[in-house]
Write a protein that holds these residues in place. Structure first.
Motif, PDB file in Angstrom:
ATOM      1  N   LYS A   2       0.839  -1.196   0.000  1.00 52.87           N
ATOM      2  CA  LYS A   2       0.000   0.000   0.000  1.00 52.87           C
ATOM      3  C   LYS A   2       0.879   1.254   0.000  1.00 52.87           C
ATOM      4  O   LYS A   2       1.836   1.345   0.758  1.00 52.87           O
ATOM      5  CB  LYS A   2      -0.906   0.004   1.230  1.00 52.87           C
ATOM      6  N   THR A   3       0.569   2.178  -0.875  1.00 45.64           N
ATOM      7  CA  THR A   3       1.325   3.426  -0.912  1.00 45.64           C
ATOM      8  C   THR A   3       0.341   4.586  -0.950  1.00 45.64           C
ATOM      9  O   THR A   3      -0.842   4.382  -1.221  1.00 45.64           O
ATOM     10  CB  THR A   3       2.211   3.517  -2.170  1.00 45.64           C
ATOM     11  N   ASP A   4       0.842   5.774  -0.680  1.00 42.12           N
ATOM     12  CA  ASP A   4      -0.052   6.932  -0.780  1.00 42.12           C
ATOM     13  C   ASP A   4       0.224   7.700  -2.075  1.00 42.12           C
ATOM     14  O   ASP A   4       0.077   8.906  -2.132  1.00 42.12           O
ATOM     15  CB  ASP A   4       0.101   7.832   0.452  1.00 42.12           C
ATOM     16  N   ILE A   5       0.654   6.969  -3.092  1.00 45.72           N
ATOM     17  CA  ILE A   5       0.915   7.591  -4.394  1.00 45.72           C
ATOM     18  C   ILE A   5      -0.427   7.864  -5.089  1.00 45.72           C
ATOM     19  O   ILE A   5      -1.273   6.979  -5.184  1.00 45.72           O
ATOM     20  CB  ILE A   5       1.754   6.652  -5.294  1.00 45.72           C
ATOM     21  N   THR A   6      -0.593   9.083  -5.574  1.00 45.10           N
ATOM     22  CA  THR A   6      -1.841   9.447  -6.248  1.00 45.10           C
ATOM     23  C   THR A   6      -1.624   9.541  -7.764  1.00 45.10           C
ATOM     24  O   THR A   6      -0.482   9.545  -8.242  1.00 45.10           O
ATOM     25  CB  THR A   6      -2.341  10.822  -5.751  1.00 45.10           C
ATOM     26  N   ASP A   9       0.446  12.453  -8.527  1.00 46.21           N
ATOM     27  CA  ASP A   9       1.888  12.205  -8.350  1.00 46.21           C
ATOM     28  C   ASP A   9       2.475  11.560  -9.606  1.00 46.21           C
ATOM     29  O   ASP A   9       3.576  11.923 -10.049  1.00 46.21           O
ATOM     30  CB  ASP A   9       2.146  11.276  -7.151  1.00 46.21           C
ATOM     31  N   LYS A  22       9.252  12.363  -2.416  1.00 43.38           N
ATOM     32  CA  LYS A  22       8.130  11.669  -3.060  1.00 43.38           C
ATOM     33  C   LYS A  22       8.589  10.947  -4.328  1.00 43.38           C
ATOM     34  O   LYS A  22       8.096   9.867  -4.656  1.00 43.38           O
ATOM     35  CB  LYS A  22       7.060  12.703  -3.407  1.00 43.38           C
ATOM     36  N   GLN A  25      10.081   7.640  -3.450  1.00 41.39           N
ATOM     37  CA  GLN A  25       8.999   6.747  -2.982  1.00 41.39           C
ATOM     38  C   GLN A  25       8.221   6.197  -4.159  1.00 41.39           C
ATOM     39  O   GLN A  25       7.884   5.014  -4.216  1.00 41.39           O
ATOM     40  CB  GLN A  25       8.047   7.518  -2.059  1.00 41.39           C
ATOM     41  N   ASP A  33       4.585  -2.372  -7.779  1.00 40.23           N
ATOM     42  CA  ASP A  33       3.140  -2.378  -8.015  1.00 40.23           C
ATOM     43  C   ASP A  33       2.855  -2.365  -9.531  1.00 40.23           C
ATOM     44  O   ASP A  33       3.010  -1.342 -10.193  1.00 40.23           O
ATOM     45  CB  ASP A  33       2.538  -1.129  -7.330  1.00 40.23           C
TER      46      ASP A  33
END
Lengths: 77, 192
Positions: A2-6, A9, A22, A25, A33
């Motif tokens: 799980k990542t908080d990449i949008t 991004d 970022k 990351q 992924d």
């Protein structure tokens, strides 16, 4: 993983605007992924398609510009 | 030192100091993206040629009057000048006289096609036209962000400032633009 990449991004990364940390990351997330990588490749694929619309101006326009520059240089002398 | 490794900033500096060759290098480096940006905004090749010349004449004037201070960001600066001239064009609604042959075709374009393999030139032009048509079908707000980011090299932050929206709105418009382009291409592929 799980990542908080949008999606934003990914877009910033594709246009070389994503800043550290970022950026690093996201690069790690891309290597882990497959779904994220597919989304990124969709963006870069569209970038390639958009590049096919890049066209050159006519040579006459270039000559006019360079002549304008030379003549304005002479005026300054 | 290889010529293509010289930064825009150095070329600008040397041009201002009187090295005319540096302008030619700057023009050759950025002409295609600036011209494409203008053409996509005004949707007319003749007017785009005219505005392209005006853009560089204004650039020359600004450089020689030392009005350029955006270090290392020549293309976005030039794009903003081009965009402003395109907006002025729409405001004035002044059109250049059309230079077409009896069939209404683009005379300049025909000249350039003669200089390369005709078949290759036709295929290239069809691709260019097709992508341009798809871009022109996008809603204006999405189209504007796509042109300024992809061809004009403005950052999303610069586009947000220029169009008076938040950076998230500019990014969202770009995402919608790319998604819509992709959908249009998929729909056409299914039809074929």
């Amino acid at each position: 993983m799980k990542t908080d990449i949008t999606q934003n991004d990914l877009l910033l990364y594709a246009y070389n605007e994503l800043e550290e940390p970022k950026r690093s990351q996201l690069e790690v997330a891309l290597s882990l992924d497959e779904g994220l990588m597919a989304n990124y490749q969709e963006i870069t694929g569209m970038q390639s398609i958009l590049n096919t619309a890049i066209e050159a101006p006519h040579n006459t326009s270039l000559q006019i510009i360079l002549e304008e520059s030379s003549s304005s240089a002479l005026e300054l002398i | 030192m290889q010529l293509n490794t010289i930064s825009d900033q150095k070329l600008v500096k040397q041009y201002v100091q009187g090295n005319e060759a540096c302008l030619e290098m700057l023009v050759n480096r950025h002409k295609d993206r600036i011209f494409t940006t203008i053409h996509l905004i005004v949707k007319d090749r003749y007017i785009a040629e005219d505005l392209f010349q005006e853009t560089f004449i204004k650039i020359i004037s600004n450089l020689k009057r030392k009005k350029y201070n955006e270090e290392g960001k020549f293309l976005p600066w030039a794009t903003r000048i081009a965009r402003n001239l395109a907006i002025d064009y729409f405001r004035k609604k002044q059109r250049m006289p059309m230079v077409t042959d009896s069939s209404g075709d683009d005379v300049f374009r025909k000249f350039s096609i003669k200089t390369e393999n005709r078949e290759e030139a036709i295929i290239r032009k069809e691709k260019e036209d097709h992508v341009r048509d798809l871009i022109n079908k996008l809603p204006d707000e999405q189209r504007q962000v796509l042109i300024l980011r992809h061809y004009g090299d403005l950052s999303f932050k610069e586009i947000a400032n220029l169009t008076d929206v938040s950076i998230n709105t500019a990014l969202g418009r770009m995402r919608y633009a790319l998604n819509n382009m992709r959908k249009m291409i998929e729909q056409q592929t299914v039809k074929v």
